[in-house]
Structures are given as C-alpha cells and as structure tokens.
Design a protein around this motif. Structure first.
Motif, PDB file in Angstrom:
ATOM      1  N   VAL A  37       0.833  -1.206   0.000  1.00  0.00           N
ATOM      2  CA  VAL A  37       0.000   0.000   0.000  1.00  0.00           C
ATOM      3  C   VAL A  37       0.867   1.256   0.000  1.00  0.00           C
ATOM      4  N   ARG A  38       1.944   1.264   0.790  1.00  0.00           N
ATOM      5  CA  ARG A  38       2.808   2.439   0.845  1.00  0.00           C
ATOM      6  C   ARG A  38       3.409   2.757  -0.527  1.00  0.00           C
ATOM      7  N   VAL A  39       3.778   1.729  -1.258  1.00  0.00           N
ATOM      8  CA  VAL A  39       4.384   1.952  -2.575  1.00  0.00           C
ATOM      9  C   VAL A  39       3.318   2.244  -3.627  1.00  0.00           C
ATOM     10  N   LEU A  40       2.264   1.459  -3.647  1.00  0.00           N
ATOM     11  CA  LEU A  40       1.280   1.542  -4.727  1.00  0.00           C
ATOM     12  C   LEU A  40       0.225   2.618  -4.528  1.00  0.00           C
ATOM     13  N   GLN A  41      -0.062   2.954  -3.281  1.00  0.00           N
ATOM     14  CA  GLN A  41      -1.108   3.942  -2.983  1.00  0.00           C
ATOM     15  C   GLN A  41      -2.464   3.531  -3.554  1.00  0.00           C
ATOM     16  N   ASN A  42      -2.711   2.221  -3.600  1.00  0.00           N
ATOM     17  CA  ASN A  42      -3.965   1.695  -4.138  1.00  0.00           C
ATOM     18  C   ASN A  42      -4.247   0.359  -3.455  1.00  0.00           C
ATOM     19  N   ALA A  43      -5.347   0.304  -2.722  1.00  0.00           N
ATOM     20  CA  ALA A  43      -5.662  -0.893  -1.939  1.00  0.00           C
ATOM     21  C   ALA A  43      -5.873  -2.137  -2.802  1.00  0.00           C
ATOM     22  N   GLY A  44      -6.557  -1.988  -3.923  1.00  0.00           N
ATOM     23  CA  GLY A  44      -6.813  -3.144  -4.788  1.00  0.00           C
ATOM     24  C   GLY A  44      -5.544  -3.731  -5.361  1.00  0.00           C
ATOM     25  N   VAL A  47      -3.554  -5.563  -2.621  1.00  0.00           N
ATOM     26  CA  VAL A  47      -4.045  -6.916  -2.329  1.00  0.00           C
ATOM     27  C   VAL A  47      -3.495  -7.905  -3.354  1.00  0.00           C
ATOM     28  N   ASP A  48      -3.537  -7.526  -4.633  1.00  0.00           N
ATOM     29  CA  ASP A  48      -3.041  -8.413  -5.691  1.00  0.00           C
ATOM     30  C   ASP A  48      -1.555  -8.715  -5.513  1.00  0.00           C
ATOM     31  N   VAL A  49      -0.773  -7.684  -5.256  1.00  0.00           N
ATOM     32  CA  VAL A  49       0.676  -7.875  -5.119  1.00  0.00           C
ATOM     33  C   VAL A  49       0.990  -8.671  -3.849  1.00  0.00           C
ATOM     34  N   ALA A  50       0.262  -8.422  -2.770  1.00  0.00           N
ATOM     35  CA  ALA A  50       0.470  -9.189  -1.539  1.00  0.00           C
ATOM     36  C   ALA A  50       0.205 -10.676  -1.780  1.00  0.00           C
ATOM     37  N   GLN A  51      -0.844 -10.978  -2.538  1.00  0.00           N
ATOM     38  CA  GLN A  51      -1.125 -12.373  -2.876  1.00  0.00           C
ATOM     39  C   GLN A  51       0.010 -12.982  -3.681  1.00  0.00           C
ATOM     40  N   GLU A  52       0.558 -12.205  -4.611  1.00  0.00           N
ATOM     41  CA  GLU A  52       1.698 -12.685  -5.394  1.00  0.00           C
ATOM     42  C   GLU A  52       2.881 -13.017  -4.490  1.00  0.00           C
ATOM     43  N   SER A  78       9.619  -4.725  -3.969  1.00  0.00           N
ATOM     44  CA  SER A  78      10.093  -4.950  -5.341  1.00  0.00           C
ATOM     45  C   SER A  78       8.936  -5.222  -6.285  1.00  0.00           C
ATOM     46  N   ARG A  79       8.018  -6.086  -5.888  1.00  0.00           N
ATOM     47  CA  ARG A  79       6.879  -6.411  -6.747  1.00  0.00           C
ATOM     48  C   ARG A  79       5.959  -5.198  -6.939  1.00  0.00           C
ATOM     49  N   SER A  80       5.841  -4.400  -5.905  1.00  0.00           N
ATOM     50  CA  SER A  80       5.017  -3.185  -6.008  1.00  0.00           C
ATOM     51  C   SER A  80       5.630  -2.208  -6.992  1.00  0.00           C
ATOM     52  N   LEU A  81       6.939  -2.037  -6.910  1.00  0.00           N
ATOM     53  CA  LEU A  81       7.620  -1.151  -7.867  1.00  0.00           C
ATOM     54  C   LEU A  81       7.501  -1.682  -9.290  1.00  0.00           C
ATOM     55  N   ASP A  82       7.597  -2.987  -9.439  1.00  0.00           N
ATOM     56  CA  ASP A  82       7.404  -3.601 -10.758  1.00  0.00           C
ATOM     57  C   ASP A  82       6.005  -3.315 -11.293  1.00  0.00           C
ATOM     58  N   ARG A  83       5.002  -3.362 -10.418  1.00  0.00           N
ATOM     59  CA  ARG A  83       3.626  -3.102 -10.828  1.00  0.00           C
ATOM     60  C   ARG A  83       3.477  -1.664 -11.325  1.00  0.00           C
ATOM     61  N   ILE A  84       4.163  -0.737 -10.687  1.00  0.00           N
ATOM     62  CA  ILE A  84       4.102   0.675 -11.111  1.00  0.00           C
ATOM     63  C   ILE A  84       4.724   0.835 -12.487  1.00  0.00           C
ATOM     64  N   ARG A  85       5.832   0.143 -12.710  1.00  0.00           N
ATOM     65  CA  ARG A  85       6.513   0.242 -14.008  1.00  0.00           C
ATOM     66  C   ARG A  85       5.636  -0.344 -15.077  1.00  0.00           C
TER      67      ARG A  85
END
Length: 85
Positions: A37-44, A47-52, A78-85
């Motif tokens: 959440v801190r990296v993505l600033q989006n709850a949905g 949740v997806d990245v946490a599951q990953e 790392s996965r959160s930053l990847d999601r942003i990219r």
C-alpha cells in the motif's frame, strides 16, 4: 509452543502443511500488505501484489536465507515497484 518461521517453512516444504503456511500468512500479511500500500497507494493493487508475494513464498520458501519478514518486505516492495513500471 510457537514454531519458528524456519520450522513452519520446513513443514510447508516437506509436507505441504497448510496450517504451517497459514501461520506464516497470519504473522506477516499485515507487513506485506502495508509495504504494498505504501508503494502503490492503491488498496486493490496492494491486495493483488500481496497475494503474489505469498504465492512466491509457497514456491520458494525453502530458499530463504534471511529472516522471513525481511524477505517478504523486500519482495513486496520490489513487486510493487514492478507493478508501477
């Protein structure tokens, strides 16, 4: 007596002990989700990245050489930053 993270991972790796994996999840879900959440600033998305992250733990938990919470936090970031990219 509470089992160590190492013992829980070993139980998961050797016997696919769902209770052991559940205990790891309960211990660290808030840390992982919070990092996402801190990296993505989006709850949905968080949740997806946490599951990953927990899926990755289920696949490669036996290869962890550092503390489990540190490994999960680093993976979540790392996965959160990847999601942003």
């Amino acid at each position: 007596m509470e089992l160590s993270d190492f013992d829980l991972i070993q139980a998961w790796e050797r016997r696919k002990d769902a209770d052991a994996f559940t205990q790891l999840y309960v211990r660290y879900a808030e840390i992982v989700y919070g990092a996402c959440v801190r990296v993505l600033q989006n709850a949905g998305d968080a949740v997806d990245v946490a599951q990953e992250c927990f899926l990755e733990l289920s696949r490669s938990g036996g290869t962890i050489t550092t503390s489990v919470p540190a490994w999960l936090h680093r993976l979540a970031t790392s996965r959160s930053l990847d999601r942003i990219r």
